[in-house]
Design a protein around this motif. Structure first.
Motif, PDB file in Angstrom:
ATOM      1  N   ALA A  10      -2.000   6.693 -17.938  1.00 54.16           N
ATOM      2  CA  ALA A  10      -1.382   7.954 -18.387  1.00 54.16           C
ATOM      3  C   ALA A  10      -1.961   8.395 -19.723  1.00 54.16           C
ATOM      4  O   ALA A  10      -2.162   9.588 -19.958  1.00 54.16           O
ATOM      5  CB  ALA A  10       0.136   7.775 -18.488  1.00 54.16           C
ATOM      6  N   ALA A  11      -2.240   7.410 -20.595  1.00 52.17           N
ATOM      7  CA  ALA A  11      -2.734   7.706 -21.943  1.00 52.17           C
ATOM      8  C   ALA A  11      -4.158   8.259 -21.949  1.00 52.17           C
ATOM      9  O   ALA A  11      -4.652   8.705 -22.982  1.00 52.17           O
ATOM     10  CB  ALA A  11      -2.669   6.446 -22.808  1.00 52.17           C
ATOM     11  N   MET A  12      -4.832   8.227 -20.798  1.00 49.04           N
ATOM     12  CA  MET A  12      -6.153   8.850 -20.684  1.00 49.04           C
ATOM     13  C   MET A  12      -6.036  10.191 -19.959  1.00 49.04           C
ATOM     14  O   MET A  12      -7.046  10.847 -19.700  1.00 49.04           O
ATOM     15  CB  MET A  12      -7.115   7.950 -19.886  1.00 49.04           C
ATOM     16  CG  MET A  12      -7.186   6.514 -20.341  1.00 49.04           C
ATOM     17  SD  MET A  12      -7.829   6.283 -22.009  1.00 49.04           S
ATOM     18  CE  MET A  12      -9.587   6.536 -21.759  1.00 49.04           C
ATOM     19  N   GLY A  13      -4.822  10.589 -19.593  1.00 46.44           N
ATOM     20  CA  GLY A  13      -4.628  11.782 -18.772  1.00 46.44           C
ATOM     21  C   GLY A  13      -4.990  11.533 -17.317  1.00 46.44           C
ATOM     22  O   GLY A  13      -5.287  12.469 -16.568  1.00 46.44           O
ATOM     23  N   GLY A  14      -4.958  10.268 -16.890  1.00 43.85           N
ATOM     24  CA  GLY A  14      -5.461   9.887 -15.574  1.00 43.85           C
ATOM     25  C   GLY A  14      -4.402   9.701 -14.504  1.00 43.85           C
ATOM     26  O   GLY A  14      -3.194   9.811 -14.752  1.00 43.85           O
ATOM     27  N   ILE A  15      -4.893   9.402 -13.311  1.00 44.03           N
ATOM     28  CA  ILE A  15      -4.068   9.170 -12.128  1.00 44.03           C
ATOM     29  C   ILE A  15      -4.219   7.694 -11.751  1.00 44.03           C
ATOM     30  O   ILE A  15      -5.328   7.263 -11.432  1.00 44.03           O
ATOM     31  CB  ILE A  15      -4.555  10.036 -10.942  1.00 44.03           C
ATOM     32  CG1 ILE A  15      -4.668  11.494 -11.365  1.00 44.03           C
ATOM     33  CG2 ILE A  15      -3.653   9.858  -9.726  1.00 44.03           C
ATOM     34  CD1 ILE A  15      -5.654  12.288 -10.506  1.00 44.03           C
ATOM     35  N   PRO A  16      -3.132   6.895 -11.766  1.00 50.32           N
ATOM     36  CA  PRO A  16      -3.266   5.487 -11.385  1.00 50.32           C
ATOM     37  C   PRO A  16      -3.489   5.359  -9.888  1.00 50.32           C
ATOM     38  O   PRO A  16      -2.917   6.121  -9.105  1.00 50.32           O
ATOM     39  CB  PRO A  16      -1.923   4.879 -11.802  1.00 50.32           C
ATOM     40  CG  PRO A  16      -0.964   6.021 -11.790  1.00 50.32           C
ATOM     41  CD  PRO A  16      -1.755   7.258 -12.118  1.00 50.32           C
ATOM     42  N   ARG A  17      -4.329   4.411  -9.475  1.00 46.68           N
ATOM     43  CA  ARG A  17      -4.729   4.307  -8.064  1.00 46.68           C
ATOM     44  C   ARG A  17      -4.544   2.908  -7.468  1.00 46.68           C
ATOM     45  O   ARG A  17      -3.840   2.740  -6.493  1.00 46.68           O
ATOM     46  CB  ARG A  17      -6.200   4.702  -7.910  1.00 46.68           C
ATOM     47  CG  ARG A  17      -6.496   6.171  -8.182  1.00 46.68           C
ATOM     48  CD  ARG A  17      -5.971   7.057  -7.093  1.00 46.68           C
ATOM     49  NE  ARG A  17      -6.510   8.422  -7.210  1.00 46.68           N
ATOM     50  CZ  ARG A  17      -5.905   9.479  -6.694  1.00 46.68           C
ATOM     51  NH1 ARG A  17      -4.751   9.352  -6.045  1.00 46.68           N
ATOM     52  NH2 ARG A  17      -6.437  10.686  -6.824  1.00 46.68           N
ATOM     53  N   GLN A  18      -5.260   1.915  -7.996  1.00 51.16           N
ATOM     54  CA  GLN A  18      -5.310   0.593  -7.368  1.00 51.16           C
ATOM     55  C   GLN A  18      -4.985  -0.485  -8.404  1.00 51.16           C
ATOM     56  O   GLN A  18      -5.403  -0.383  -9.551  1.00 51.16           O
ATOM     57  CB  GLN A  18      -6.718   0.289  -6.813  1.00 51.16           C
ATOM     58  CG  GLN A  18      -7.475   1.442  -6.219  1.00 51.16           C
ATOM     59  CD  GLN A  18      -6.895   1.955  -4.913  1.00 51.16           C
ATOM     60  OE1 GLN A  18      -6.053   1.286  -4.285  1.00 51.16           O
ATOM     61  NE2 GLN A  18      -7.323   3.131  -4.481  1.00 51.16           N
TER      62      GLN A  18
ATOM     63  N   LEU B 192       0.840  -1.209   0.000  1.00 49.75           N
ATOM     64  CA  LEU B 192       0.000   0.000   0.000  1.00 49.75           C
ATOM     65  C   LEU B 192       0.872   1.256   0.000  1.00 49.75           C
ATOM     66  O   LEU B 192       1.679   1.458   0.906  1.00 49.75           O
ATOM     67  CB  LEU B 192      -0.930  -0.001   1.222  1.00 49.75           C
ATOM     68  CG  LEU B 192      -1.891  -1.186   1.335  1.00 49.75           C
ATOM     69  CD1 LEU B 192      -2.840  -1.001   2.514  1.00 49.75           C
ATOM     70  CD2 LEU B 192      -2.681  -1.397   0.050  1.00 49.75           C
ATOM     71  N   PHE B 193       0.730   2.067  -1.027  1.00 49.42           N
ATOM     72  CA  PHE B 193       1.581   3.247  -1.166  1.00 49.42           C
ATOM     73  C   PHE B 193       0.786   4.552  -1.118  1.00 49.42           C
ATOM     74  O   PHE B 193       1.354   5.634  -1.208  1.00 49.42           O
ATOM     75  CB  PHE B 193       2.421   3.127  -2.441  1.00 49.42           C
ATOM     76  CG  PHE B 193       3.210   1.846  -2.474  1.00 49.42           C
ATOM     77  CD1 PHE B 193       4.238   1.637  -1.563  1.00 49.42           C
ATOM     78  CD2 PHE B 193       2.896   0.834  -3.364  1.00 49.42           C
ATOM     79  CE1 PHE B 193       4.955   0.447  -1.547  1.00 49.42           C
ATOM     80  CE2 PHE B 193       3.610  -0.364  -3.364  1.00 49.42           C
ATOM     81  CZ  PHE B 193       4.638  -0.556  -2.452  1.00 49.42           C
ATOM     82  N   ASP B 194      -0.542   4.439  -1.020  1.00 49.67           N
ATOM     83  CA  ASP B 194      -1.398   5.597  -0.753  1.00 49.67           C
ATOM     84  C   ASP B 194      -2.622   5.084  -0.020  1.00 49.67           C
ATOM     85  O   ASP B 194      -3.665   4.819  -0.620  1.00 49.67           O
ATOM     86  CB  ASP B 194      -1.796   6.304  -2.054  1.00 49.67           C
ATOM     87  CG  ASP B 194      -2.796   7.426  -1.784  1.00 49.67           C
ATOM     88  OD1 ASP B 194      -2.986   7.808  -0.608  1.00 49.67           O
ATOM     89  OD2 ASP B 194      -3.416   7.907  -2.755  1.00 49.67           O
ATOM     90  N   GLU B 195      -2.480   4.907   1.290  1.00 48.60           N
ATOM     91  CA  GLU B 195      -3.534   4.245   2.060  1.00 48.60           C
ATOM     92  C   GLU B 195      -4.815   5.067   2.151  1.00 48.60           C
ATOM     93  O   GLU B 195      -5.858   4.543   2.552  1.00 48.60           O
ATOM     94  CB  GLU B 195      -3.026   3.924   3.476  1.00 48.60           C
ATOM     95  CG  GLU B 195      -1.884   2.913   3.447  1.00 48.60           C
ATOM     96  CD  GLU B 195      -1.628   2.269   4.804  1.00 48.60           C
ATOM     97  OE1 GLU B 195      -2.608   1.929   5.492  1.00 48.60           O
ATOM     98  OE2 GLU B 195      -0.449   2.122   5.167  1.00 48.60           O
ATOM     99  N   SER B 196      -4.746   6.353   1.766  1.00 45.02           N
ATOM    100  CA  SER B 196      -5.907   7.231   1.960  1.00 45.02           C
ATOM    101  C   SER B 196      -7.140   6.759   1.197  1.00 45.02           C
ATOM    102  O   SER B 196      -8.260   7.087   1.559  1.00 45.02           O
ATOM    103  CB  SER B 196      -5.556   8.661   1.529  1.00 45.02           C
ATOM    104  OG  SER B 196      -5.392   8.730   0.122  1.00 45.02           O
TER     105      SER B 196
END
Lengths: 326, 326
Positions: B81-89, B20-24
């Protein structure tokens, strides 16, 4: 015709139709770098992934290509049901030998789409590659549950009752039938339990709404699932073996094959029924439901499962589910 | 030690830490029927899945186990990235031969975790099974993008400029180096481009914020990606071959091996750079950015890509990306 004849894009064209069964949540389906969907406000997101390998998880002797897809969808949808959730979006990755018949793999997708249609799950993306090994499929499913209300396996409380949905052991009975080559129509319910198991989506949500405290789906056998709940919840679970619901058809199959049907119920997997716990105060609510059975209770302890047999003896019920690596 | 010695649960215990690298955003990680996470309000959800098979997508000659995991993560993150997005899970499914060394597969997971850490992606679930075939891995990644702002490949407009990030062809140059057994340190940038490609997450979001109209990541080669944009957007795309950014190191490798580096840029895949389109009015903004290059423009047409060579000749650029099935 083989997939090496159609090529990757020809194959995708062959399967990409009839994939959206609840368009209200889909912004963009198959055909870009990602699929895009909308999450409901006030809901937590659920995710599960399941992989099936030809020759390991299914064989052509017991499973048609349609049922391969159907069961793969069922396994994933069942994981959402086991959280009390609503299944929403699916992606599928498939690794195929180059000589895979297009008709075989499109039938696999037909089976997957059929169960997706039933539960209003959208098939919004995927990946297709070749392999030198057996056909391998991965489905990843997204579901939703009202925020904070997902049913974990760690929520069982001392004093709770233990419940199971419908009947268990039927899938193992169906597999035994198929392997023995018995085609008797009177056992159709067991064959169907193995070939086209129904994930308990409606009951999972109903149990959540009623106030269930923990829930698992029975993918690896009742003994294994009960031990997971007991261990995660740090409680003991006592089960009355005579209360475990085994379909009369499975009992008859067991008699014919000379096995104890309780073995199928405890250690046979892939029923995709639900097992969980609820406050004892809800016992009268459950008693009215034909499809839900009380099989035991939660007591204090260090995470053991205790089985009480018909003659009153008790012994620890070990988790003897399927270990994929052994 | 082999995975058949540790068993399924021993293996899961070995890999489930440091995930887990962004537990929020995580409600419940590995260890229940589903993982649970929270979606941001006002954002669309992105999903992508990628499968890699040993012997098809990577070989032990050119790829360490760490890099197998790293590249699998990169391929998925690049799609976000190719959608201009932020990867999450992320969830990962793995089918392993029973004699897989535990140290090999934990290194694969170390590589996957390394790139997940870099991009703050949580590894929240998975599935592990055995296979009689080669090691097969599926990663499914969830990302987010402000609602309605995802960059599709269908948004290119007549009059737009065509842009590419950083350099392309470097991954193909790196692969050629490795296959030729050339270990010269001066070509390290190409080797790294192949072994540990960096998905362009920051640039993808920046391009979205600037007003890019379409975007793809270059996984199958520039020619293939440009044709996808042209076809989906129902426009023609004209490319100036002299403007295509090829790293000087890749040019040197090409000279040494006697090949045309433009071939690598046009037809070599897995650079995981971005290609897209923007309004021409943004040309001056792009001109200030070292990492973004204008390579052509969008004109009206039926979905063709036209390449203008150094000597002024033009010809249609066919999509000659990798077809997995041929």
């Amino acid at each position: 015709m083989k997939v090496s004849d159609t090529g990757e894009f020809g194959f995708i064209d062959a399967i990409k139709t009839n994939t959206l069964f609840d368009e209200s949540t889909v912004v963009k389906g198959i055909g870009d770098d990602c699929a895009i969907y909308r999450a409901a406000i006030g809901y937590d997101q659920l995710i599960t992934t399941d992989m099936m390998v030809a020759g390991i998880h299914f064989s052509s002797q017991t499973t048609t290509p349609f049922d391969v897809g159907y069961r793969l969808g069922a396994a994933n949808i069942s994981d959402i049901a086991a959280m009390g959730g609503i299944p929403r979006q699916a992606v599928v990755a498939v690794a195929m030998p180059k000589d895979t018949e297009v008709s075989y793999i499109t039938s696999v997708f037909d089976g997957l789409k059929a169960i997706c249609r039933t539960y209003a799950v959208n098939l919004i993306g995927g990946d297709t590659v070749t392999t030198t090994g057996p056909l391998t499929l991965t489905v990843t499913l997204i579901g939703e549950v009202p925020a904070g209300q997902a049913l974990l396996r760690s929520g069982a409380q001392v004093g709770d009752i233990v419940i199971v949905t419908h009947h268990i052991g039927s899938s193992a009975a169906g597999l035994a039938l198929l392997l023995a080559g018995i085609t008797d129509e009177q056992f159709a319910v067991c064959k169907k339990a193995h070939q086209r198991p129904e994930p308990q989506v409606i009951l999972g949500q109903w149990l959540r709404q009623q106030g269930a405290t923990s829930l698992n789906d029975i993918s690896d056998g009742l003994s294994s699932e009960l031990n997971e709940i007991a261990k995660a919840s740090k409680v003991n679970i006592e089960i009355d073996s005579t209360a475990i619901p085994i379909h009369k058809s499975a009992v008859q199959v067991a008699q014919q094959l000379g096995v104890n049907p309780l073995e199928w119920a405890l250690y046979g997997g892939e029923d995709f029924q639900l097992v969980g716990t609820m406050p004892a105060a809800l016992h009268s609510v459950i008693a009215k439901e034909e499809s839900i059975h009380c099989i035991g209770r939660v007591v204090s302890g260090a995470g053991q499962v205790i089985l009480r047999t018909a003659d009153g003896e008790t012994y620890p019920l070990e988790a003897k589910g399927y270990d994929h690596f052994k």
